[in-house]
Design a protein around this motif. Structure first.
Motif, PDB file in Angstrom:
ATOM      1  N   SER A  20       0.373  -0.887  -0.011  1.00 38.06           N
ATOM      2  CA  SER A  20      -0.317  -0.312  -0.029  1.00 38.06           C
ATOM      3  C   SER A  20       1.152   1.536  -0.227  1.00 38.06           C
ATOM      4  CB  SER A  20      -0.693   0.425   0.893  1.00 38.06           C
ATOM      5  OG  SER A  20      -0.479   0.287   2.322  1.00 38.06           O
ATOM      6  N   LEU A  21       2.055   0.826   0.850  1.00 36.01           N
ATOM      7  CA  LEU A  21       2.798   2.646   0.759  1.00 36.01           C
ATOM      8  C   LEU A  21       3.483   2.402  -0.922  1.00 36.01           C
ATOM      9  CD1 LEU A  21       5.005   4.430   1.595  1.00 36.01           C
ATOM     10  CD2 LEU A  21       6.352   2.647   2.153  1.00 36.01           C
ATOM     11  N   ALA A  22       3.854   1.452  -1.228  1.00 35.88           N
ATOM     12  CA  ALA A  22       4.455   1.879  -3.003  1.00 35.88           C
ATOM     13  C   ALA A  22       3.139   2.155  -3.634  1.00 35.88           C
ATOM     14  CB  ALA A  22       4.251   0.433  -3.433  1.00 35.88           C
ATOM     15  N   LEU A  23       1.569   2.059  -3.575  1.00 39.98           N
ATOM     16  CA  LEU A  23       1.207   2.379  -4.828  1.00 39.98           C
ATOM     17  C   LEU A  23       0.483   4.160  -3.898  1.00 39.98           C
ATOM     18  CD1 LEU A  23      -1.775   2.144  -6.420  1.00 39.98           C
ATOM     19  CD2 LEU A  23      -3.451   1.351  -4.871  1.00 39.98           C
ATOM     20  N   VAL A  24       0.325   4.672  -2.681  1.00 40.40           N
ATOM     21  CA  VAL A  24       0.862   5.843  -1.828  1.00 40.40           C
ATOM     22  C   VAL A  24       1.372   6.717  -3.131  1.00 40.40           C
ATOM     23  CG1 VAL A  24       0.507   6.983  -0.092  1.00 40.40           C
ATOM     24  CG2 VAL A  24      -1.059   4.754  -0.022  1.00 40.40           C
ATOM     25  N   LEU A  25       3.062   5.921  -2.563  1.00 42.08           N
ATOM     26  CA  LEU A  25       3.836   7.051  -3.398  1.00 42.08           C
ATOM     27  C   LEU A  25       3.465   7.031  -5.110  1.00 42.08           C
ATOM     28  CD1 LEU A  25       6.950   4.944  -1.618  1.00 42.08           C
ATOM     29  CD2 LEU A  25       6.247   7.712  -1.377  1.00 42.08           C
ATOM     30  N   ILE A  26       3.161   6.642  -5.289  1.00 40.28           N
ATOM     31  CA  ILE A  26       2.995   5.906  -6.561  1.00 40.28           C
ATOM     32  C   ILE A  26       1.511   6.984  -6.593  1.00 40.28           C
ATOM     33  CG2 ILE A  26       1.308   5.115  -8.489  1.00 40.28           C
ATOM     34  CD1 ILE A  26       2.997   2.681  -7.725  1.00 40.28           C
ATOM     35  N   ASP A  27       0.914   7.278  -6.056  1.00 40.02           N
ATOM     36  CA  ASP A  27      -0.138   8.170  -6.056  1.00 40.02           C
ATOM     37  C   ASP A  27      -0.550   9.370  -6.208  1.00 40.02           C
ATOM     38  OD1 ASP A  27      -2.346   6.453  -6.560  1.00 40.02           O
ATOM     39  OD2 ASP A  27      -2.958   6.218  -4.821  1.00 40.02           O
ATOM     40  N   ARG A  28       0.838  10.081  -4.604  1.00 38.19           N
ATOM     41  CA  ARG A  28       0.456  11.147  -4.031  1.00 38.19           C
ATOM     42  C   ARG A  28       2.114  11.415  -4.167  1.00 38.19           C
ATOM     43  NH1 ARG A  28      -3.956  13.015  -1.160  1.00 38.19           N
ATOM     44  NH2 ARG A  28      -5.509  10.838  -0.799  1.00 38.19           N
ATOM     45  N   GLY A  29       3.423  10.839  -4.199  1.00 41.55           N
ATOM     46  CA  GLY A  29       4.344  11.080  -4.676  1.00 41.55           C
ATOM     47  C   GLY A  29       5.003  11.114  -2.980  1.00 41.55           C
ATOM     48  N   GLU A  75       4.682  14.387  -0.885  1.00 42.73           N
ATOM     49  CA  GLU A  75       3.298  14.401   0.224  1.00 42.73           C
ATOM     50  C   GLU A  75       3.101  13.522   1.175  1.00 42.73           C
ATOM     51  OE1 GLU A  75      -0.423  14.692  -2.117  1.00 42.73           O
ATOM     52  OE2 GLU A  75      -2.239  14.092  -0.615  1.00 42.73           O
ATOM     53  N   VAL A  76       3.621  12.315   0.635  1.00 41.43           N
ATOM     54  CA  VAL A  76       3.802  10.877   1.883  1.00 41.43           C
ATOM     55  C   VAL A  76       4.039  11.041   2.794  1.00 41.43           C
ATOM     56  CG1 VAL A  76       3.947   8.359   2.500  1.00 41.43           C
ATOM     57  CG2 VAL A  76       2.965   9.467  -0.012  1.00 41.43           C
ATOM     58  N   PHE A  77       5.793  11.546   2.785  1.00 47.55           N
ATOM     59  CA  PHE A  77       6.857  11.717   4.076  1.00 47.55           C
ATOM     60  C   PHE A  77       5.964  13.312   4.919  1.00 47.55           C
ATOM     61  CE2 PHE A  77       9.131   9.384   1.641  1.00 47.55           C
ATOM     62  CZ  PHE A  77       8.578   7.555   2.215  1.00 47.55           C
ATOM     63  N   GLU A  78       5.210  13.883   4.130  1.00 53.23           N
ATOM     64  CA  GLU A  78       4.933  14.832   5.493  1.00 53.23           C
ATOM     65  C   GLU A  78       3.644  14.075   6.213  1.00 53.23           C
ATOM     66  OE1 GLU A  78       2.870  17.178   2.422  1.00 53.23           O
ATOM     67  OE2 GLU A  78       4.460  18.630   1.772  1.00 53.23           O
ATOM     68  N   LEU A  85      -4.401   6.324   0.540  1.00 58.91           N
ATOM     69  CA  LEU A  85      -5.179   5.366  -1.199  1.00 58.91           C
ATOM     70  C   LEU A  85      -5.647   6.761  -1.851  1.00 58.91           C
ATOM     71  CD1 LEU A  85      -5.140   1.600  -0.022  1.00 58.91           C
ATOM     72  CD2 LEU A  85      -3.763   2.396  -1.657  1.00 58.91           C
ATOM     73  N   LYS A  86      -5.590   6.657  -2.320  1.00 54.15           N
ATOM     74  CA  LYS A  86      -6.685   7.266  -3.482  1.00 54.15           C
ATOM     75  C   LYS A  86      -7.849   6.425  -4.496  1.00 54.15           C
ATOM     76  CE  LYS A  86      -4.189  11.567  -5.435  1.00 54.15           C
ATOM     77  NZ  LYS A  86      -3.166  11.892  -6.439  1.00 54.15           N
ATOM     78  N   GLY A  87      -9.510   7.115  -4.248  1.00 53.35           N
ATOM     79  CA  GLY A  87     -10.434   6.760  -4.679  1.00 53.35           C
ATOM     80  C   GLY A  87     -11.402   7.212  -3.694  1.00 53.35           C
ATOM     81  N   SER A  88     -12.756   7.475  -4.273  1.00 54.50           N
ATOM     82  CA  SER A  88     -13.801   8.319  -3.626  1.00 54.50           C
ATOM     83  C   SER A  88     -14.398   7.420  -2.812  1.00 54.50           C
ATOM     84  CB  SER A  88     -14.648   8.840  -4.304  1.00 54.50           C
ATOM     85  OG  SER A  88     -14.957   7.744  -5.583  1.00 54.50           O
ATOM     86  N   THR A  89     -14.540   6.241  -2.438  1.00 53.44           N
ATOM     87  CA  THR A  89     -15.337   5.286  -1.825  1.00 53.44           C
ATOM     88  C   THR A  89     -14.111   4.181  -1.128  1.00 53.44           C
ATOM     89  OG1 THR A  89     -15.626   3.442  -3.028  1.00 53.44           O
ATOM     90  CG2 THR A  89     -17.053   5.554  -2.968  1.00 53.44           C
ATOM     91  N   ASN A  90     -14.035   3.729  -0.016  1.00 50.10           N
ATOM     92  CA  ASN A  90     -13.281   2.076   0.659  1.00 50.10           C
ATOM     93  C   ASN A  90     -13.632   1.606  -0.120  1.00 50.10           C
ATOM     94  OD1 ASN A  90     -12.475   2.826   2.382  1.00 50.10           O
ATOM     95  ND2 ASN A  90     -13.859   1.766   3.683  1.00 50.10           N
ATOM     96  N   ASP A  91     -14.691   0.773  -1.309  1.00 51.35           N
ATOM     97  CA  ASP A  91     -14.976   0.066  -2.307  1.00 51.35           C
ATOM     98  C   ASP A  91     -13.575   0.494  -3.654  1.00 51.35           C
ATOM     99  OD1 ASP A  91     -16.188  -1.672  -1.894  1.00 51.35           O
ATOM    100  OD2 ASP A  91     -17.908  -1.579  -2.299  1.00 51.35           O
ATOM    101  N   GLU A  92     -14.134   1.599  -3.813  1.00 54.39           N
ATOM    102  CA  GLU A  92     -12.284   1.636  -4.829  1.00 54.39           C
ATOM    103  C   GLU A  92     -11.214   1.312  -4.971  1.00 54.39           C
ATOM    104  OE1 GLU A  92     -14.755   5.759  -7.276  1.00 54.39           O
ATOM    105  OE2 GLU A  92     -12.376   6.088  -7.531  1.00 54.39           O
ATOM    106  N   LYS A  93     -10.803   2.139  -2.987  1.00 53.93           N
ATOM    107  CA  LYS A  93      -9.712   2.208  -2.797  1.00 53.93           C
ATOM    108  C   LYS A  93      -9.460   0.784  -3.140  1.00 53.93           C
ATOM    109  CE  LYS A  93     -10.643   6.591  -0.063  1.00 53.93           C
ATOM    110  NZ  LYS A  93     -10.504   6.633   1.489  1.00 53.93           N
ATOM    111  N   LEU A  94     -10.019  -0.458  -2.215  1.00 55.60           N
ATOM    112  CA  LEU A  94      -9.518  -1.499  -1.997  1.00 55.60           C
ATOM    113  C   LEU A  94      -9.750  -2.050  -3.503  1.00 55.60           C
ATOM    114  CD1 LEU A  94      -9.131  -3.647  -0.357  1.00 55.60           C
ATOM    115  CD2 LEU A  94     -11.260  -4.887  -0.993  1.00 55.60           C
ATOM    116  N   ASP A  95     -10.798  -1.788  -4.538  1.00 48.98           N
ATOM    117  CA  ASP A  95     -10.020  -2.433  -6.147  1.00 48.98           C
ATOM    118  C   ASP A  95      -8.763  -1.656  -6.011  1.00 48.98           C
ATOM    119  OD1 ASP A  95     -12.505  -3.389  -5.144  1.00 48.98           O
ATOM    120  OD2 ASP A  95     -13.806  -2.254  -6.835  1.00 48.98           O
ATOM    121  N   ARG A  96      -8.983  -0.937  -6.260  1.00 46.92           N
ATOM    122  CA  ARG A  96      -7.364   0.378  -6.878  1.00 46.92           C
ATOM    123  C   ARG A  96      -6.523  -1.020  -6.578  1.00 46.92           C
ATOM    124  NH1 ARG A  96      -5.293   4.718  -5.438  1.00 46.92           N
ATOM    125  NH2 ARG A  96      -4.451   4.323  -7.699  1.00 46.92           N
ATOM    126  N   LEU A  97      -6.145  -0.866  -4.925  1.00 48.24           N
ATOM    127  CA  LEU A  97      -5.200  -2.145  -4.318  1.00 48.24           C
ATOM    128  C   LEU A  97      -4.862  -3.766  -4.446  1.00 48.24           C
ATOM    129  CD1 LEU A  97      -3.051  -1.826  -2.171  1.00 48.24           C
ATOM    130  CD2 LEU A  97      -5.052  -2.491  -0.566  1.00 48.24           C
TER     131      LEU A  97
END
Lengths: 309, 309, 309, 309
Positions: free
Chosen positions: B71-80, B83-86, B127-139
């Motif tokens: 999930s860290l990898a995906l969030v780093l892709i999503d946000r850079g 932002e993540v290390f803030e 994690l990016k996504g407008s709902t939990n389902d969307e976030k989980l699906d992306r992951l």
């Protein structure tokens, strides 16, 4: 030791030097406080004997915490890793290097790793030798071999000054003694430890030592294994996980080189299989690392893809 | 996914399996407690598509903390990374993964790193996504790509069970929320986080994911950069400095491979430039790592000189 | 309730009021932030029914942490001290009232005392009653008896506002729940706890309650033992050792009266065998106690030798 | 000093003595380890000169931590409370008496109170006198006056033995010194402190000293104010909030008498306005308090309603 001035390095040094104004020279003893905060120099030592540098590389400084990794190497050679890790742990910690708190919460007061002061004191007390002089001579001889310079010694002024102000380390020692982590006379140990910290060299020497670690402990000039490969490996691992105080994690992420810094402003780097780095820049950031030295390593790591990860 | 059984690996597995009797299966939820403590399997996935294995590699298990690095990898892709290390730090810690104490002593309650629970919760909430389902699906889609298996899902039974017993994670979330480290609804976040932890696969999948990290994020079958090199590098660094709970330092010294473990008994390893490793052995040591899995990696690392250091 | 204005008290109030400018009104919820920082009032209630006062004694405020000692009294009546002290300890602590750190270092997460938030939450969860409404009604009835005013209620606005911002208390509850220190639904408990904290009265009421504690639990008007002597004694002991947050020790030294304060600015005092004190002054010092209220008590204690010690 | 044997007290002593089997004599130095764990004696000293006792009251023991409250009294006389509390705090703590952790988290390393070791060391370093001998003589003279026996001295054997094993106190001292909380030579201070702790008396003496504290500092035989009332008050407050190590809160709840204990097994009690108590029972509970001594005080407090609260 000959080291040719390098134009590219010089450009990087000048760029990194602009950050020195945001740092502060260590001033807990007067001798360190006299350093010029604008100083910044670097040497890179290759296994083929080639050396490139920038800045005033003849400037001498004391090893301070950098000595922790070298005394660890010698103690690992002296005692073997099994015995050493009965006395000191292997875990990094987010706490400052001089914290006593975690010692107290741990049973039985075993220092978390050899890079925090408590752990380094335990390591130094494991140095072999029947007297402090003998122990120090052995450590100096080891360092002279690594740096290939038999004139390396320690600053008596700084050693004395550190010894006189070492009350926090005294507290750590007595705490460890109370919990049977060491039996030695505390003043004797501090006398040795402050001399170890006051070992003096320039960044050419530091780069050469780093190079020997980078080459798995082999001195390429003599082809001798001056540090067993296994010991060099352990030392480099600690340099990655806890070499830069409580900025070690950030350093590993951003730069990714086994490195160890000291409060006099030195940083020793070892790029595995490639070369050693010696840096001197006495202006420190709030974690105690050379502020411009870190910037310089960051630029080098980005430009030349030095990260191990 | 085809993976040929390997005799040499089998011998090592049998030797390592003798240590399972000193470990204990996680039992904080019934579903995990049902695992067979004697299980031990391993797969090694090479970039050329070759795969060797030993043990019952079809055995499924949940990722648990291994999911933190993905999930860290995906969030780093999503946000850079900026932002993540803030939101989360980069420092390893000698404290247990579920400790709240250090959060309190830090201003402003920023989790030390993304591998402790507090940090992983912060990462998942990014994690990016407008709902939990969307976030989980992306992951899940990300993981399916990495493992090259579009059937990977999560165990609803384990997710539900974890959710119901997640009071310590609830405490961490509310603490972080109080200190404005996250704004999200806590129950929503825990719902997502426990599903993330309950993602299920076998050690073949895990080895393949580890291989993509080992190859700097490139999937060799498609030659696609599925994880940016920079992101893969950051993840591997955290795997070294804090991938094995508060035994990470010892693991780095003794084994020296970027690795991440989970309490279901999985370990994912990534030997840079060489191959990925997937291990499943549910009997855990007192730090929460697969006791036989660690032994197995130790033998592999010694025999094949896998340490990075 | 009649209470005559007293000239001597008025002089002391005016002197103490000059300190309000160094304090700050609590503002973590808007409703508390609206209080006038210059307010300061006091009432002293004697067992013979006599009452003296100064300042605007009709000003209402919420009990906040003062409620902790009253709910403790009721729970001790309900359950007996043996049962209560299986759930919560008796030791003062130098840590802030909302600290979670010490909970973690203690086995098995037993709150140190009933005056810190973790302990008060455990106490409230021990209130008898089959529903929250029933528990709250019992607590209100108890307080109405103590204050001799059946109109006392709670501020719905403040209760709601506290409930919405109670994330730190949520964290404490889930932490306690994880360690089996309570089984109750956390939101239900917080709903009750925030209403308890929002119970509203003026300093006349508070002085009367303090008087009942001072008289060993006897209501002199009815001669009834409304609090068992033993329970009153335990409550007064906690008021001395931990009634004033982490300024309790200093308060005991300088003033020496059993007292309990709340962040809305109230202080309840109980001078054993003599009288009760109610103070309202919403400007707080950095420990969370009414800054002018403490000054006022200090003057009273010095002038009339009120210290128990 | 004459003290009549009392039958009622004797019965209580015999009952309390059954608890000694659950305790353990302090054995960190051999001299303390030699004590008979079954010993239990008590004396109660009234201001009219009357004295009742039970057990072998002639048995001598060293004051240990009980000396902390007496040296505090002398230092408060010497320096005034304003100066003293610039060096040491007033807050009780749930931490053990020898903890260094909280010192580290506090700025600027000010010991929380004078009853923990760090605070007591700071207090002793404030004793007036140009040499250690002079300081010790002044303290001894003060104690001789309080106990009305000019033969009271200290045990050289125990002092020496404590000095040799005082490494934890050394650690505390150097920590305090590092943070500028004291300037004195640490060995000199420990030499004085260990002698202070080794001051020797029997429970008759201790009861008489307690009686002077109970009588607000007045020696009833001479009608002299040997301790200023204000100083006696401060000392008794600390005895309540932190006199019994980290069982002080429980002691205040269950017994409610200002009291101070020491690891040699002594407890000094001061029942305000009534009498002093001296107890000796070397078998200790896990907090370091005389296990049977506490039971005895509990029975006395219940039977004769001695609690202040």
């Amino acid at each position: 030791m000959f080291c040719e001035s390098n134009k590219e390095l010089k450009t990087l040094v000048e760029e990194a030097r602009t950050y020195t104004k945001d740092g502060k020279v260590a001033d807990y003893i007067p001798a360190l406080g006299k350093a010029n905060p604008n100083d910044l120099s670097i040497a890179i030592n290759y296994p083929d004997g080639h050396c490139v540098s920038a800045g005033d590389v003849s400037e001498k400084f004391t090893l301070q915490s950098i000595s922790k990794v070298i005394s660890l190497a010698l103690v690992l050679i002296d005692r073997g890793s099994k015995e050493v890790f009965e006395h000191v742990g292997m875990e990094p910690t987010g706490d400052p290097f001089n914290s006593i708190a975690k010692l107290e919460t741990m049973i039985p007061a075993k220092p978390l790793n050899p890079m925090i002061n408590a752990g380094a004191l335990v390591v130094t007390h494991l140095l072999k030798g029947s007297t402090n002089d003998e122990k120090l001579d052995r450590l100096l001889a080891f360092i002279q071999t690594l740096a290939n310079d038999s004139t390396i010694g320690y600053s008596e002024e700084i050693a004395r000054s550190e010894y006189e102000t070492a009350d926090l380390n005294r507290a750590l020692c007595y705490f460890l003694k109370q919990h049977n982590r060491m039996n030695e006379d505390v003043e004797q140990l501090l006398n040795l430890y402050t001399k170890q910290c006051a070992i003096e060299m320039n960044c050419l020497h530091l780069a050469r030592i780093g190079m020997v670690f980078a080459m798995d402990g082999v001195d390429p000039e003599t082809s001798k294994q001056v540090i067993p490969k296994e010991v060099a490996r352990i030392c480099k691992t600690f340099m990655v996980t806890c070499g830069m105080y409580n900025a070690s994690g950030e350093f590993a992420i951003n730069i990714g080189i086994p490195a160890k810094s000291g409060v006099a402003g030195g940083i020793m780097g070892a790029v595995p299989g490639r070369f050693g780095i010696g840096i001197f820049g006495p202006a420190l950031d709030d974690k105690g690392n050379s502020i411009a030295g870190i910037k310089l390593l960051e630029m080098l790591s980005k430009n030349y893809r030095l990260s191990m990860f």
